[in-house]
Design a protein around this motif. Structure first.
Motif, short mmCIF file in Angstrom:
data_model
loop_
_atom_site.label_atom_id
_atom_site.label_comp_id
_atom_site.label_asym_id
_atom_site.label_seq_id
_atom_site.Cartn_x
_atom_site.Cartn_y
_atom_site.Cartn_z
N HIS A 122 -5.93 63.14 6.39
CA HIS A 122 -5.75 62.35 5.16
C HIS A 122 -6.76 62.77 4.13
O HIS A 122 -7.71 63.51 4.41
N PHE A 132 -4.57 52.30 3.21
CA PHE A 132 -3.87 53.57 3.38
C PHE A 132 -2.46 53.40 2.82
O PHE A 132 -1.85 52.34 2.95
N PRO A 136 2.69 57.73 3.88
CA PRO A 136 2.84 59.17 3.60
C PRO A 136 4.21 59.53 3.02
O PRO A 136 4.32 60.49 2.25
N THR A 181 1.77 63.20 2.64
CA THR A 181 0.30 63.14 2.70
C THR A 181 -0.17 61.69 2.86
O THR A 181 0.24 60.82 2.10
N LEU A 182 -1.03 61.50 3.85
CA LEU A 182 -1.63 60.18 4.04
C LEU A 182 -2.82 60.06 3.09
O LEU A 182 -3.75 60.88 3.13
N GLU A 218 -5.86 57.62 1.55
CA GLU A 218 -6.71 56.43 1.67
C GLU A 218 -7.29 56.15 0.28
O GLU A 218 -7.68 57.07 -0.43
#
Lengths: 134, 134
Positions: free
Chosen positions: B79, B118, B121, B127-128, B130
């Motif tokens: 991430h 979070f 995705p 895409t993760l 945070e």
């Protein structure tokens, strides 16, 4: 040895849609689309306060990111790029440490007009790392 | 809205081996190992000039990164974390833009003692992301 994180590259299936996600959802300023025909991608850069995010879309099936997109059709984090002051010295150190430079082991001119190499992801825990001489 | 890239997190199968790759191959300074039992991971941070790389290893099969490691046994980019000045305002904007916050939609206290969320995705091209209130 490694200096700044120059950018994180995100491979995406649709550059316009991805740009909208970052612009509308995250309030980011997304730069203009650039076609980098010799690299097989269209890109747009997002400037954040301390680095850049590079959104990448494959131009066609011969793109260097085409196989990544086949494995990750929804997109994903593709690579991260660190700046180094001396690419030849960096490569000597890497080879001494047992790491492999992709391709024929010689720098190419990257998307920003500077010498770059990519390192084998298997030598860096599954992460593709680009080094750019700055 | 988003500010600095606080860190890029790399999930690795072996934190000691990964630390050696960055230290020996890339000349990076890798910080001490920290066990974050409540987050199910051991971590080591690498300070580069403008941001940090967070190496993550799962403590056990109940770790939040265990499923990622099952899909990516060699490790990979997990991430990226952006700083925001006001997490509640950021979340309102995201929800208005159609993005989803993971979990029950309320901030948790992250690995650095600050509120974090979070984002899904699938709403950010695989895409993760945070967000950390700083």
């Amino acid at each position: 040895m490694i200096g700044r994180l120059n950018h994180v590259a995100i491979a995406v299936p649709d550059l316009m849609a991805a740009s909208a996600h970052y612009r509308d959802g995250l309030g980011a300023t997304v730069g203009p689309v650039q076609v980098l025909a010799e690299h097989g991608v269209r890109v747009a850069f997002i400037d954040v306060a301390n680095t850049r995010i590079e959104l990448l879309e494959a131009l066609d099936q011969t793109s260097p990111i085409a196989s990544f997109m086949a494995r990750n059709p929804g997109g994903g984090m593709h690579h991260m790029c660190f700046e180094v002051p001396d690419l030849d010295a960096a490569m000597r150190r890497l080879v001494d440490a047992g790491a492999r430079v992709l391709g024929d082991g010689t720098p190419k001119i990257g998307a920003h007009g500077r010498p770059v190499v990519f390192l084998h992801p298997k030598d860096f825990d599954g992460t593709l790392i680009e080094l750019e001489q700055v």
